[in-house]
Scaffold this active site. Structure first.
Site, PDB file in Angstrom:
ATOM      1  N   LYS A  11       0.813  -1.217   0.000  1.00  0.00           N
ATOM      2  CA  LYS A  11       0.000   0.000   0.000  1.00  0.00           C
ATOM      3  C   LYS A  11       0.851   1.274   0.000  1.00  0.00           C
ATOM      4  CE  LYS A  11      -4.072  -2.004   2.329  1.00  0.00           C
ATOM      5  NZ  LYS A  11      -4.978  -1.869   3.500  1.00  0.00           N
ATOM      6  N   TYR A  51     -12.506  -1.692  -3.563  1.00  0.00           N
ATOM      7  CA  TYR A  51     -12.982  -1.756  -2.177  1.00  0.00           C
ATOM      8  C   TYR A  51     -14.510  -1.649  -2.086  1.00  0.00           C
ATOM      9  CZ  TYR A  51      -8.396  -1.804   0.122  1.00  0.00           C
ATOM     10  OH  TYR A  51      -7.154  -2.174   0.589  1.00  0.00           O
ATOM     11  N   ASN A 114      -1.987   0.504   6.740  1.00  0.00           N
ATOM     12  CA  ASN A 114      -1.433  -0.718   7.319  1.00  0.00           C
ATOM     13  C   ASN A 114      -0.617  -1.548   6.335  1.00  0.00           C
ATOM     14  OD1 ASN A 114      -3.561  -1.627   5.840  1.00  0.00           O
ATOM     15  ND2 ASN A 114      -4.649  -2.592   7.536  1.00  0.00           N
ATOM     16  N   HIS A 117      -2.335  -5.310   1.687  1.00  0.00           N
ATOM     17  CA  HIS A 117      -3.637  -5.958   1.507  1.00  0.00           C
ATOM     18  C   HIS A 117      -3.372  -7.403   1.100  1.00  0.00           C
ATOM     19  CE1 HIS A 117      -7.645  -6.945  -0.050  1.00  0.00           C
ATOM     20  NE2 HIS A 117      -6.985  -7.557  -1.019  1.00  0.00           N
ATOM     21  N   GLU A 128      -9.823 -10.726  -7.294  1.00  0.00           N
ATOM     22  CA  GLU A 128      -8.841  -9.645  -7.170  1.00  0.00           C
ATOM     23  C   GLU A 128      -7.693  -9.822  -8.163  1.00  0.00           C
ATOM     24  OE1 GLU A 128      -9.919  -8.753  -2.483  1.00  0.00           O
ATOM     25  OE2 GLU A 128      -7.949  -9.588  -2.943  1.00  0.00           O
TER      26      GLU A 128
END
Ligand code: UDP
Length: 140
Positions: A11, A51, A114, A117, A128
């Site tokens: 990320k 998302y 964080n 993913h 995905e």
């Protein structure tokens, strides 16, 4: 357990801090092989689509803005029980709850920023992977 593929994102908080290599090393040390990898920058529409499952959650807008704030690295990881293994290496969503040695424990800044993913089930992994990669880009 069979060989599986899972989808991973490094990320924006991690690419920004030049942590891509350290995170990839964690995957490889856990026995996951990188069978596809590219650095991209998402558009807002792409982040919202990816998302979509979280669209009614209070953090949705902030999450999408974060995900487009810097380039990301999207990857397909392959290995024995890859979906669960990747989730284990990532650690809990909230870094304060993540186990020692996990990516989120070592690198994540907050529950939102964080660092990684990872797909949570075989169906989402397949969806995905197909969202970001064509079959030609998967080199096992
Ligand atoms: N997230 C957030 N606030 C929260 C929960 C989640 O910003 O209270 C973000 C965070 O970046 C997380 C992502 O939304 O990684 C997806 O949430 P999920 O519960 O699916 O966690 P994950 O599968 O990434 O551990």
């Amino acid at each position: 357990m069979a060989i599986q593929r899972t989808f991973s994102i490094i990320k924006p908080d991690a690419t920004k801090r030049n942590l891509t290599g350290k995170i990839i090393a964690k995957f490889e040390e856990a026995g996951l092989r990188i069978v596809a990898s590219k650095r991209i920058q998402l558009t807002l529409a792409q982040a919202q689509a990816f998302y979509g499952v979280h669209k009614d959650r209070p953090f949705f807008d902030e999450l999408c803005e974060f995900m487009i704030s810097e380039p990301i690295v999207v990857q397909v990881l392959e290995g024995e029980d890859a979906i669960a293994k990747n989730r284990e290496v990532m650690g809990a969503t909230n870094p304060e709850e993540a186990a020692e040695g996990t990516i989120r424990k070592e690198f994540a800044l907050s529950i939102g920023e964080n660092s990684v993913h990872g797909s949570d089930a075989p169906e989402t992994a397949a969806e995905e992977i197909a969202f970001f990669f064509s079959g030609l880009e998967l080199v096992g």
